[in-house]
Design an enzyme around this catalytic site. Sequence first.
Site, PDB file in Angstrom:
ATOM      1  N   PRO A   2       0.713  -1.028   0.036  1.00  0.00           N
ATOM      2  CA  PRO A   2      -0.131   0.020  -0.096  1.00  0.00           C
ATOM      3  C   PRO A   2       0.812   1.315  -0.156  1.00  0.00           C
ATOM      4  CG  PRO A   2      -0.485  -1.229   2.065  1.00  0.00           C
ATOM      5  CD  PRO A   2       0.669  -2.090   1.275  1.00  0.00           C
ATOM      6  N   GLU A   3       0.661   2.087  -0.879  1.00  0.00           N
ATOM      7  CA  GLU A   3       1.251   3.574  -1.106  1.00  0.00           C
ATOM      8  C   GLU A   3       0.175   4.196  -1.039  1.00  0.00           C
ATOM      9  OE1 GLU A   3       4.129   3.932  -4.302  1.00  0.00           O
ATOM     10  OE2 GLU A   3       4.523   1.565  -4.537  1.00  0.00           O
ATOM     11  N   HIS A  93      -3.370 -14.353  10.524  1.00  0.00           N
ATOM     12  CA  HIS A  93      -2.627 -13.071  10.381  1.00  0.00           C
ATOM     13  C   HIS A  93      -3.605 -12.037  10.695  1.00  0.00           C
ATOM     14  CE1 HIS A  93       0.727 -15.594   9.020  1.00  0.00           C
ATOM     15  NE2 HIS A  93       0.168 -15.938   8.115  1.00  0.00           N
ATOM     16  N   ARG A 112       3.170 -10.156   6.761  1.00  0.00           N
ATOM     17  CA  ARG A 112       4.415 -10.126   6.922  1.00  0.00           C
ATOM     18  C   ARG A 112       4.756  -9.132   8.232  1.00  0.00           C
ATOM     19  NH1 ARG A 112       6.986  -9.521   1.258  1.00  0.00           N
ATOM     20  NH2 ARG A 112       8.809  -9.499   2.422  1.00  0.00           N
TER      21      ARG A 112
END
Length: 274
Positions: A2-3, A93, A112
């Site tokens: 995500p930017e 997660h 992650r």
Amino acid sequence: MPELPEVETIVRDLRPHLVGRTLTRADLIRASVLRFADPATFQARTEGHRVGSVRRRGKFIHLGLSGGEHLVIHLGMTGTLTLQRRDEPRAVHTHLVLEMDDRRQLRYRDPRRFGRILLGRPGQLERSGALPRLGPEPLSPNFAQSGFAEALRGSGRQVKAVLLDQAMVAGCGNIYADEACFLARVRPDRRAHTLSRAEAGRLLLALPVVMREAVRLRGTSFSDFRDGFGAKGEAYEALFVYGRGGLPCVRCGGTLQQTRLGGRTTVYCNRCQS
DNA sequence: CCCCTATCCTGAGGGC
DNA sequence: TGCCCTCAGGATAGGG
């Protein structure tokens, strides 16, 4: 990853569903995603509080809570923040679940774990260094007057390194750095101080263009990105260079070059970008 | 000041 | 079918 456009998509999705809602329960499943606070304090300062605002600054999502504190979320590489019904199965997660007074849940998932969550007053978070100093916002109407082009030309670093520096410009990541360089016809490995005024000006203009277009297409989902409802964005197919190394340039038809710059995969056209 | 590299971390994909 | 390796890269820290 995500930017800015991806985070903006999430914020726009979530805002109408969150503002005005009260958080009835905070379930911090993996405490290590929380920085600079302990789980008990986190629970006490979120449960029973109302969400007053949902905003974006750079790649950070700010939930403004009643009482003046901000719940700040950075999605890292693989983070998602989605609105789900209480009875939907919880994905692996999932590190934080915030339940609201309409029984829906805001779920934070990050396989992650490069993302992080902060809680505090905005000024205090900045002073303590928990929130980094961020440069101007490419989507701001004042971006053209922000001084970014002059700061860019004052740096001896490679153009790509400057674009990725969040203190120089907020929200740009690997994808849109390459896209902006392509649109501006500037090679990403150029030393920024060798840029002409025209070239720096083209980069200044290119950043909002590539980012607005990506927001319009609801973000780039070549792997993990999902919007506030768990759906993919459409921007990947519209990218000029990212993910297209070895394929023909959309402008000249030449073969796009793929290299590594500062440890990042970088794609550009050596005919169109000088 | 700047560059490079390692670190965190999981999943996908390739080779055998 | 399984195992090992590499790669993906946002941010940060440490060494040169």
